[in-house]
Design a protein around this motif. Structure first.
Motif, short mmCIF file in Angstrom:
data_model
loop_
_atom_site.label_atom_id
_atom_site.label_comp_id
_atom_site.label_asym_id
_atom_site.label_seq_id
_atom_site.Cartn_x
_atom_site.Cartn_y
_atom_site.Cartn_z
N ASN A 415 -30.25 -2.94 7.51
CA ASN A 415 -30.02 -1.82 7.02
C ASN A 415 -28.24 -1.36 7.11
O ASN A 415 -28.00 -0.60 6.39
N GLY A 418 -26.58 -2.97 4.38
CA GLY A 418 -26.94 -2.35 3.10
C GLY A 418 -26.22 -1.08 2.97
O GLY A 418 -25.71 -0.87 1.82
N PRO A 491 -28.12 -8.52 2.34
CA PRO A 491 -28.44 -7.11 2.95
C PRO A 491 -29.87 -6.70 2.80
O PRO A 491 -30.46 -7.11 1.45
N THR A 492 -30.25 -5.79 3.41
CA THR A 492 -31.77 -4.88 2.96
C THR A 492 -31.23 -3.83 2.07
O THR A 492 -30.20 -2.95 2.27
N ALA A 493 -31.92 -3.78 1.14
CA ALA A 493 -31.89 -2.93 0.01
C ALA A 493 -32.04 -1.66 0.38
O ALA A 493 -33.20 -1.26 0.74
#
Length: 537
Positions: A415, A418, A491-493
């Protein structure tokens, strides 16, 4: 028929003779023998009736004449009868004609002796067979008792106790027929028993030894639990990231570094160490304890060992390498300031961000360049594994990863990455392209603090000041670990633009999309710092 004897004197003598019993006669004979006198009384006329003489049965009469002269003399006195011209004569008693029909023919007697003992018949045997019945006839019908002769020979004086068997030693005859081996002596028998015992013991020991060889594999007795050490040669074993102790123990056993994976694993667990990735140099046939020390970096006298924690800055990393290897920091820094020789992207001014964290062991004498190259290669290999192959993109990813490593807890790396990329997006009016990371500012300042002044945040001269300068800093701010690199590469969207760690112990991080929400989480952080005095400095 024999002539009638009318002589009165003879009749009286005959009456006296007949009045004596046979046993008394024999007793008298023995007495007279001891007195060297005649055996029988003076001769008297004998009236002999012709009788049929049965064929004599085979009787064994020993030949005493050949054995003892005195016995022969005794026999001549006892039986003073002799066949002369067909007459039975008693030289010491009387000489009277005896009809020839009462005597068995000599030829018949001789033939009978030959039939009984053809191999031993002798002329004197015939004389014995002829004399016996004549002696009986001379003494009257009462001497025809079948046991008379037995009694005569049975009751002789002990001085003339003749045995009624052959004088030849029967043992000598048997030996001549069937040789009997001489019994071995006690010493020989004892020696034979000792040899037999030794042979039996040897066979038993051999059987046990052979049986043990077959049973060992079945019972697991053939496995060696540990080598005596210290070992020899050199074996390099690579511990891949994520490898467990059991896998490493099996690899060491297959490489003949240790004797038994189970006992090694028990020793490693007892040491309480943690396994770190890297290349480790061992010797063949090491003791379990020595191999454990290599993995735990306690074998400093035999290998060069050092450990790099994730998030260390370049200066901190070079110091750790110098202490573990003995290489001067100046030599390491000179190499780090020329990063192109290690294959890093061109924008890099040194090896910051490319020295992969972890535990390392190198053989004594390994050069500084080889050590640094090993660490850089580990980082670039991880980038390539995540699909980041372009040098420019590699440099950007490492920079983002170093910020993620410094700003958030490991569970929130995705996160945080992101949110950083959201801030860098064009058209972002909320943050206007500013990352606003305290960690980047402090890196540029060369300090480590959680509190920055407004002047420090406004200083654009600091190329790492992400409060005053748009975009990423000029380079990485530390050495990111594998998890941070993976999060920066993928990365986490999300739609987050802000994040703050509200608990420095647990690394709990709060995310938000607006500044108002973010300020509420900042208040929570200040409360924690107030409750934990001296921690937020």
């Amino acid at each position: 028929m024999s002539p009638v004897n009318n002589d009165p004197s003879n009749d009286a003598s005959e009456d006296r003779t007949r009045q004596l019993t046979r046993r008394e006669i024999r007793a008298r004979e023995r007495f007279l023998e001891t007195q060297n006198r005649e055996i029988l009384p003076p001769p008297v006329p004998v009236h002999v009736e012709p009788v049929a003489v049965p064929k004599p049965q085979r009787a064994y009469v020993p030949d005493y004449a050949s054995a003892d002269a005195e016995a022969s003399s005794h026999a001549s006195e006892l039986h003073a009868y002799e066949l002369r011209d067909g007459e039975l004569r008693d030289d010491g008693i009387q000489n009277e004609s005896v009809p020839s029909e009462i005597l068995p023919p000599q030829a018949e007697v001789a033939q009978h002796a030959e039939d009984a003992h053809p191999e031993t018949a002798e002329p004197h045997d015939v004389e014995h067979f002829a004399a016996v019945p004549a002696y009986e006839d001379a003494h009257g019908a009462e001497f025809h008792d079948p046991h008379a002769h037995d009694e005569v020979y049975e009751h002789h004086d002990p001085a003339f106790d003749y045995e009624l068997h052959d004088t030849n030693d029967p043992h000598e005859l048997m030996a001549a027929a069937t040789p009997v081996p001489k019994a071995p002596s006690k010493k020989v028998r004892r020696r034979r028993r000792l040899v037999a015992l030794l042979l039996s013991l040897t066979v038993f020991v051999a059987a046990v030894a052979i049986g043990a060889q077959f049973l060992k594999p079945l019972l697991g007795m053939d496995k060696v639990s540990d080598y005596p050490g210290p070992g020899s040669g050199s074996v390099t074993v690579t511990v891949a990231p994520g490898s467990g102790p059991k896998l490493v123990a099996t690899t060491l056993q297959n490489q003949h570094v240790i004797a038994n994976a189970d006992t090694f694993l028990a020793a490693f667990t007892a040491a309480g160490g943690e396994l770190s990735p890297g290349d480790f140099t061992f010797r063949t046939e090491m003791k379990n304890s020595d191999a454990v020390n290599v993995l735990l970096g306690k074998d400093s006298t035999k290998v060069m060992y050092f450990a790099l924690s994730a998030g260390l800055r370049i200066g901190e990393s070079l110091d750790a390498i110098s202490k573990g290897s003995g290489i001067p920091v100046s030599e390491l820094k000179a190499l780090s300031d020329s990063p192109a020789q290690f294959g890093v992207p061109a924008p890099a001014k040194n090896l910051e961000g490319f020295l992969a964290p972890g535990e390392y062991r190198f053989p004594l004498g390994t050069s500084a360049k080889d050590i640094l190259q090993k660490l850089v290669t580990a980082t670039t290999d991880e980038l390539k594994a995540q699909g980041v192959t372009d040098p420019t993109q590699q440099y950007k990813t490492i920079t983002v990863a170093s910020i993620v490593q410094a700003e958030g807890g490991q569970a929130d790396y995705g996160n945080v990455a992101g949110a950083i990329y959201n801030r860098l997006k064009p058209g972002n009016t909320e943050t206007n392209g500013l990352i606003q990371s305290d960690a980047t500012v402090t890196y540029g300042l060369g300090t480590k603090t959680f509190h920055l002044t407004d002047a420090e945040k406004a200083d654009k001269s600091n190329p790492y000041n992400t409060y005053a300068n748009v975009g990423l800093p000029v380079g990485p701010i530390g050495s990111p670990g594998k998890t941070a690199i993976d999060a920066a590469a993928k990365p986490t969207a999300n739609n987050y633009l802000y994040w703050v760690t509200i608990n420095l112990d647990t690394k709990e991080t709060k995310f938000s999309s607006t500044l108002a929400e973010h300020l509420k989480y900042v208040d929570q952080y200040n409360q924690w710092c107030a409750a934990n005095a001296g921690r937020c400095v």
